[in-house]
Motif scaffolding. Structure first.
Motif: not given
Length: 345
Positions: A131-141
């Motif tokens: 997986g990815s921390i950018y998928s779990d902890d961030f949201e697309t601008l």
């Protein structure tokens, strides 16, 4: 994993920047071809990406990164390193002499230890197939800033500057805690100043950490950095590209300025490194440095200081794992000329 890779290290996941002037940092990132894609779900931390280089720009007004930027100015305040098991890596690191970071003293929720200059090294075990921390902890601008990538594929190395007499201490830290190995030792003398440097390679072989300390009086490049930065820390990051000339054609030179190299450097360099296949005139026009032997070579270039005393190196490797040792004299003297222009020497 070999027995020397104590923490199951698998490479660099991210580099985190903090700055009092985030607009300028954004301009530098996009000039290098990094797109601003996401924002942390609960914090003012933005995610930039280009291939396997991941940057976080922390704009929080309180907390670790804000205090770090207040102390150092524009800075690389933390890194995230990929490991097989983050909790296990933290436990082993502490057992081997590292100092853990409490939850109240960090901006991100991942296990972490302190590195050089009390920067933070986070342990990240969610990457690749997991997986990815950018998928779990961030949201697309909603309004992402997407720019053309400039061909930068990965971080080759991060060079740290430390106080005189502490290079050996920090070298031992990386060796003992992580299992880094020393691959180069340099004693470099310019016309007026000098420095010492160790280059250490990560146990998984994916990146290097060179460590520099100044030599002689405090006018040398390392001590100038330490004064401006207010302590030890990352002096430069090296981006690896498969085509340095194409990358240099594409970057925004109105934002990014590179060091000047004397024309006489190019009178002999292609005799010393004869197997370079790239166009020699384009190499000279871009003021790219060349190093290698009859079997391999590398091409490299260095920017002038971009944010605070921190700069960027761009490197292309053709079966060569060196650091441009043959260029150190030309580079060192180029930086001295820049110091002279700025009145430091």
């Amino acid at each position: 994993m070999t027995t020397e890779n104590y923490l199951g290290l698998r490479g660099i996941e991210f580099t985190e920047f903090a700055s009092p002037d985030s607009d300028f940092m954004h301009n530098v990132f996009t000039a290098f071809g990094f797109s601003k894609l996401k924002k942390h779900k609960t914090k003012d931390i933005y995610y930039y990406n280009q291939h396997d280089i991941h940057f976080l720009l922390n704009e929080e007004k309180q907390g670790f990164s804000a205090a770090f930027a207040k102390s150092h100015g524009p800075a690389i305040c933390s890194m995230g390193w990929r490991v097989d098991d983050a909790t296990n890596a933290l436990n082993i690191a502490v057992e081997r002499g590292a100092k853990s970071v409490s939850d109240s003293d960090k901006d991100l929720p991942y296990p972490a230890i302190y590195g050089i200059g009390d920067s933070i090294i986070y342990f990240i075990d969610k990457f690749g197939a997991k997986g990815s921390i950018y998928s779990d902890d961030f949201e697309t601008l909603d309004e992402a800033v997407v720019v053309e990538d400039k061909g930068f594929k990965r971080i080759d190395h991060l060079t740290n500057n430390v106080y005189k007499g502490t290079m050996e201490q920090w070298s031992e830290f990386y060796k003992k805690v992580f299992g880094f190995t020393e691959v180069r030792y340099f004693d470099i003398k310019g016309k007026e100043t000098a420095l010492l440097s160790y280059a250490l390679r990560s146990p998984d072989g994916s990146f290097c950490i060179p460590i520099n300390e100044g030599k002689g009086d405090d006018r040398n490049q390392i001590d100038e950095y330490l004064r401006e930065y207010n302590g030890p820390g990352v002096q430069h990051i090296a981006f690896e590209t498969d085509d340095i000339l194409d990358s240099l054609d594409k970057i925004d030179h109105s934002v990014i300025d590179t060091l000047d190299i004397h024309d006489d450097y190019y009178e002999t360099i292609f005799d010393r490194v004869p197997n370079v296949t790239e166009d020699h005139q384009r190499i000279q026009d871009h003021q790219v440095l060349v190093d290698g032997d009859e079997n391999s070579y590398l091409l490299q270039i260095f920017t002038k200081n971009l944010f605070g005393p921190i700069f960027i190196e761009i490197i292309q490797r053709q079966n060569n794992q060196g650091f441009g040792e043959g260029n150190f004299q030309a580079l060192f003297e180029s930086i001295e000329r820049d110091q002279q222009k700025r009145g430091v020497l």
